[in-house]
Design an enzyme around this catalytic site. Structure first.
Site, PDB file in Angstrom:
ATOM      1  N   ASP A  68      11.791  26.005  -3.326  1.00  0.00           N
ATOM      2  CA  ASP A  68      10.723  26.744  -3.754  1.00  0.00           C
ATOM      3  C   ASP A  68      10.826  28.204  -3.040  1.00  0.00           C
ATOM      4  O   ASP A  68      11.674  28.382  -1.812  1.00  0.00           O
ATOM      5  CB  ASP A  68       9.006  26.366  -3.789  1.00  0.00           C
ATOM      6  CG  ASP A  68       9.041  25.522  -2.311  1.00  0.00           C
ATOM      7  OD1 ASP A  68       9.668  25.931  -1.415  1.00  0.00           O
ATOM      8  OD2 ASP A  68       8.256  24.645  -2.290  1.00  0.00           O
ATOM      9  N   ASN A 137      -2.763  18.524   0.488  1.00  0.00           N
ATOM     10  CA  ASN A 137      -3.309  18.379  -0.920  1.00  0.00           C
ATOM     11  C   ASN A 137      -2.770  17.444  -1.846  1.00  0.00           C
ATOM     12  O   ASN A 137      -2.703  17.222  -3.137  1.00  0.00           O
ATOM     13  CB  ASN A 137      -3.863  19.667  -1.603  1.00  0.00           C
ATOM     14  CG  ASN A 137      -2.843  20.692  -1.745  1.00  0.00           C
ATOM     15  OD1 ASN A 137      -1.516  20.178  -1.635  1.00  0.00           O
ATOM     16  ND2 ASN A 137      -3.026  21.419  -2.539  1.00  0.00           N
ATOM     17  N   HIS A 139       0.610  18.144  -2.676  1.00  0.00           N
ATOM     18  CA  HIS A 139       1.650  18.637  -3.456  1.00  0.00           C
ATOM     19  C   HIS A 139       3.123  18.275  -2.730  1.00  0.00           C
ATOM     20  O   HIS A 139       3.119  17.981  -1.680  1.00  0.00           O
ATOM     21  CB  HIS A 139       1.477  20.247  -3.467  1.00  0.00           C
ATOM     22  CG  HIS A 139       1.681  21.198  -2.260  1.00  0.00           C
ATOM     23  ND1 HIS A 139       1.048  22.115  -1.799  1.00  0.00           N
ATOM     24  CD2 HIS A 139       2.512  20.747  -1.220  1.00  0.00           C
ATOM     25  CE1 HIS A 139       1.407  22.612  -0.733  1.00  0.00           C
ATOM     26  NE2 HIS A 139       2.462  21.951  -0.279  1.00  0.00           N
ATOM     27  N   GLU A 144       1.261  22.228  -7.239  1.00  0.00           N
ATOM     28  CA  GLU A 144      -0.253  21.814  -6.944  1.00  0.00           C
ATOM     29  C   GLU A 144      -1.015  20.876  -7.534  1.00  0.00           C
ATOM     30  O   GLU A 144      -0.423  20.633  -8.588  1.00  0.00           O
ATOM     31  CB  GLU A 144      -1.062  23.228  -6.744  1.00  0.00           C
ATOM     32  CG  GLU A 144      -0.363  24.410  -5.862  1.00  0.00           C
ATOM     33  CD  GLU A 144      -0.757  24.273  -4.401  1.00  0.00           C
ATOM     34  OE1 GLU A 144      -0.709  23.035  -4.049  1.00  0.00           O
ATOM     35  OE2 GLU A 144      -0.660  24.970  -3.711  1.00  0.00           O
TER      36      GLU A 144
HETATM   37  C1  F6R Z   1       7.703  23.923   1.081  1.00  0.00           C
HETATM   38  C2  F6R Z   1       7.393  22.847   0.402  1.00  0.00           C
HETATM   39  C3  F6R Z   1       6.135  22.225   0.506  1.00  0.00           C
HETATM   40  C4  F6R Z   1       6.044  21.675   2.126  1.00  0.00           C
HETATM   41  C5  F6R Z   1       4.355  21.138   2.253  1.00  0.00           C
HETATM   42  C6  F6R Z   1       4.397  20.612   3.804  1.00  0.00           C
HETATM   43  O1  F6R Z   1       9.215  23.994   0.653  1.00  0.00           O
HETATM   44  O2  F6R Z   1       7.911  22.162  -0.397  1.00  0.00           O
HETATM   45  O3  F6R Z   1       5.994  20.956  -0.342  1.00  0.00           O
HETATM   46  O4  F6R Z   1       6.949  20.656   2.298  1.00  0.00           O
HETATM   47  O5  F6R Z   1       3.638  22.255   2.012  1.00  0.00           O
HETATM   48  O6  F6R Z   1       4.350  21.862   4.678  1.00  0.00           O
HETATM   49  P1  F6R Z   1       4.351  21.566   6.192  1.00  0.00           P
HETATM   50  O7  F6R Z   1       5.753  20.631   6.554  1.00  0.00           O
HETATM   51  O8  F6R Z   1       4.537  22.859   6.959  1.00  0.00           O
HETATM   52  O9  F6R Z   1       3.247  20.795   6.661  1.00  0.00           O
END
Ligand code: F6R
Length: 259
Positions: A68, A137, A139, A144
């Site tokens: 992303d 959450n 995702h 989301e």
């Molecule tokens: C970012 C992504 C998100 C993160 C998730 C966890 O490329 O794909 O799904 O992996 O928000 O983020 P952290 O590891 O910072 O808690």
């Protein structure tokens, strides 16, 4: 789905790097990696970098695709995922920067940029092994809750929870972008192998929903249950809300089969 509970976050990274390295060895020099950003995969990338420096793993001909990218950050912004991937993946893993892609979050036509990204992945032959983090959450990527299980790369509005979670990387909550381009759940499901890493109690509810809950758009990560080759690798804190039969005391890594 294999669920592995490791004593520490560092062990999570070691185990996950082994899974990624196995895939790279199986596929060969032009393996296609899918890479997540955020804190969770950093120890995985550090352990992979050690293998590269030790000469165990050569990724110089590999391809890599980020999950992303934020929309609205100026190109070169330190928190753009293009910059983060360069710093945490491309440089330490000695990847060829011309083979590393992120969605173009500064394109005038974001729908066209999303379609182009899908096409780039297809032209590379599809993703062989995808590293995933997990949002508090539920995702994956920036899909989301409510995201269709067959969604493709597209524009997504971040939830306030995700913006708050990610504000630690920015000066303030206001600076966190509201929109992103993200691979869809359908896109992610096409990767041949998936390796999800999570650590910390803030991920415990999402890990329990993913491992023990139903497949539902309310927990986008639950879609992984429909994939034939998934490793979920978590530390004890992230496993702390799994039911007792699955959660084991922590002398060494526990592999937990999940139906
Ligand atoms: C970012 C992504 C998100 C993160 C998730 C966890 O490329 O794909 O799904 O992996 O928000 O983020 P952290 O590891 O910072 O808690």
């Amino acid at each position: 789905m294999d669920v592995m509970i490791c004593p520490t976050a560092e062990d999570v990274g070691r185990r996950a790097s082994a899974r990624v390295a196995e895939a790279a060895w199986d596929v060969g020099p032009d393996v296609v990696l899918g890479v997540a950003t955020g804190s969770s995969p950093l120890s995985t990338y550090r352990h992979l970098a050690q293998r590269v420096r030790a000469g165990e793993l050569d990724l110089s001909h590999a391809w890599a695709f980020a999950l992303d990218e934020y929309v609205g950050l100026p190109p070169g912004h330190a928190q753009s995922y293009a910059s983060v991937i360069r710093l945490t993946v491309t440089d330490p893993l000695w990847l060829d920067p011309t083979r590393v892609f992120t969605p173009d979050g500064s394109a005038d036509d974001l729908a066209a940029a999303a379609a182009r990204y899908e096409e780039d992945i297809r032209r590379a032959g599809g993703i062989d092994v995808q590293v995933l983090g997990l949002g508090s959450n539920g995702h994956i990527g920036f899909n989301e809750p409510g995201s269709p299980l067959d969604s493709r790369t597209r524009l997504m509005r971040l939830t306030e929870q995700t913006r708050k979670d990610n504000s630690r990387f920015f000066g303030s909550l206001e600076e966190v972008p509201t929109y992103c381009l993200t691979q869809g759940l359908g896109t992610i499901r096409e990767a041949r192998r998936l390796v999800l890493v999570a650590h910390g109690t803030q991920k415990a509810a999402a890990v329990a929903a993913l491992v023990e809950g139903p497949v539902t758009v309310e927990c986008p990560a639950s879609v992984l249950k429909l994939h034939p080759a998934v490793s979920v690798i978590v530390d004890e804190s992230a496993a702390s809300r799994l039911s007792g039969s699955r959660r084991r005391p922590a002398n060494g890594t526990t592999a937990v089969p999940v139906a």
